[in-house]
Motif scaffolding. Sequence first.
Motif, short mmCIF file in Angstrom:
data_model
loop_
_atom_site.label_atom_id
_atom_site.label_comp_id
_atom_site.label_asym_id
_atom_site.label_seq_id
_atom_site.Cartn_x
_atom_site.Cartn_y
_atom_site.Cartn_z
N LEU A 76 0.82 -1.22 0.00
CA LEU A 76 0.00 0.00 0.00
C LEU A 76 0.85 1.26 0.00
O LEU A 76 0.49 2.26 -0.65
CB LEU A 76 -0.94 -0.01 1.20
N ILE A 77 1.96 1.25 0.70
CA ILE A 77 2.84 2.43 0.73
C ILE A 77 3.45 2.66 -0.65
O ILE A 77 3.53 3.80 -1.12
CB ILE A 77 3.92 2.27 1.82
N LYS A 78 3.87 1.59 -1.33
CA LYS A 78 4.42 1.76 -2.68
C LYS A 78 3.35 2.26 -3.65
O LYS A 78 3.63 3.12 -4.49
CB LYS A 78 5.01 0.43 -3.16
N LEU A 79 2.14 1.78 -3.52
CA LEU A 79 1.05 2.26 -4.35
C LEU A 79 0.75 3.73 -4.09
O LEU A 79 0.51 4.51 -5.02
CB LEU A 79 -0.21 1.43 -4.08
N GLN A 80 0.77 4.12 -2.82
CA GLN A 80 0.51 5.50 -2.46
C GLN A 80 1.58 6.42 -3.05
O GLN A 80 1.25 7.47 -3.59
CB GLN A 80 0.48 5.66 -0.94
N ASN A 81 2.84 6.03 -2.99
CA ASN A 81 3.90 6.84 -3.57
C ASN A 81 3.74 6.99 -5.08
O ASN A 81 3.96 8.06 -5.63
CB ASN A 81 5.27 6.25 -3.23
N LEU A 82 3.34 5.93 -5.73
CA LEU A 82 3.11 5.98 -7.18
C LEU A 82 1.99 6.95 -7.52
O LEU A 82 2.11 7.79 -8.43
CB LEU A 82 2.80 4.58 -7.71
N VAL A 83 0.89 6.88 -6.78
CA VAL A 83 -0.25 7.76 -7.04
C VAL A 83 0.11 9.21 -6.74
O VAL A 83 -0.25 10.12 -7.50
CB VAL A 83 -1.47 7.30 -6.22
N ASN A 85 3.11 10.68 -6.82
CA ASN A 85 4.01 11.19 -7.84
C ASN A 85 3.27 11.50 -9.14
O ASN A 85 3.51 12.52 -9.78
CB ASN A 85 5.15 10.20 -8.10
N THR A 86 2.35 10.63 -9.51
CA THR A 86 1.59 10.84 -10.73
C THR A 86 0.69 12.07 -10.61
O THR A 86 0.61 12.89 -11.53
CB THR A 86 0.74 9.60 -11.04
N SER A 87 0.00 12.22 -9.49
CA SER A 87 -0.88 13.38 -9.33
C SER A 87 -0.08 14.68 -9.27
O SER A 87 -0.53 15.71 -9.78
CB SER A 87 -1.75 13.22 -8.09
N ARG A 88 1.10 14.65 -8.66
CA ARG A 88 1.95 15.83 -8.62
C ARG A 88 2.39 16.24 -10.03
O ARG A 88 2.37 17.41 -10.38
CB ARG A 88 3.18 15.55 -7.75
N ASP A 89 2.76 15.25 -10.83
CA ASP A 89 3.15 15.55 -12.21
C ASP A 89 1.98 16.10 -13.02
O ASP A 89 2.15 17.01 -13.83
CB ASP A 89 3.70 14.29 -12.89
N LEU A 90 0.79 15.57 -12.80
CA LEU A 90 -0.39 16.07 -13.51
C LEU A 90 -0.72 17.50 -13.12
O LEU A 90 -1.10 18.33 -13.96
CB LEU A 90 -1.59 15.17 -13.26
#
Length: 103
Positions: A76-83, A85-90
């Motif tokens: 879950l922590i790895k998934l949270q970091n992925l989400v 980072n993606t939302s920050r880039d968007l």
Amino acid sequence: IFNALLTAPVNLYYDITPSGKIMNVLSNEMGIIDYKLSEHIAKTILETRAIIQELYFASLLGGITLIALPLIFIILIKLQNLVLNTSRDLRRLESSLASKNLS
């Protein structure tokens, strides 16, 4: 972003980048901080309470469920970091596209 703006060289950034773009990026970041911080704090408190309750009920059901919890937390922590980072880039992409209208 604010630290990057403060340390940016004048002749390479401020002379080239329109002031409207700089203001748009800063105002978007401040809007995120101002309007969503209290909402995120409340959600964090509620989710923490839910996690504690789930751990309590899992410990009542048996020890085997407690063995799998660390693995689930890591995933879950790895998934949270992925989400995140993606939302920050968007958000950065959205603010750079919107800043073209202001300059």
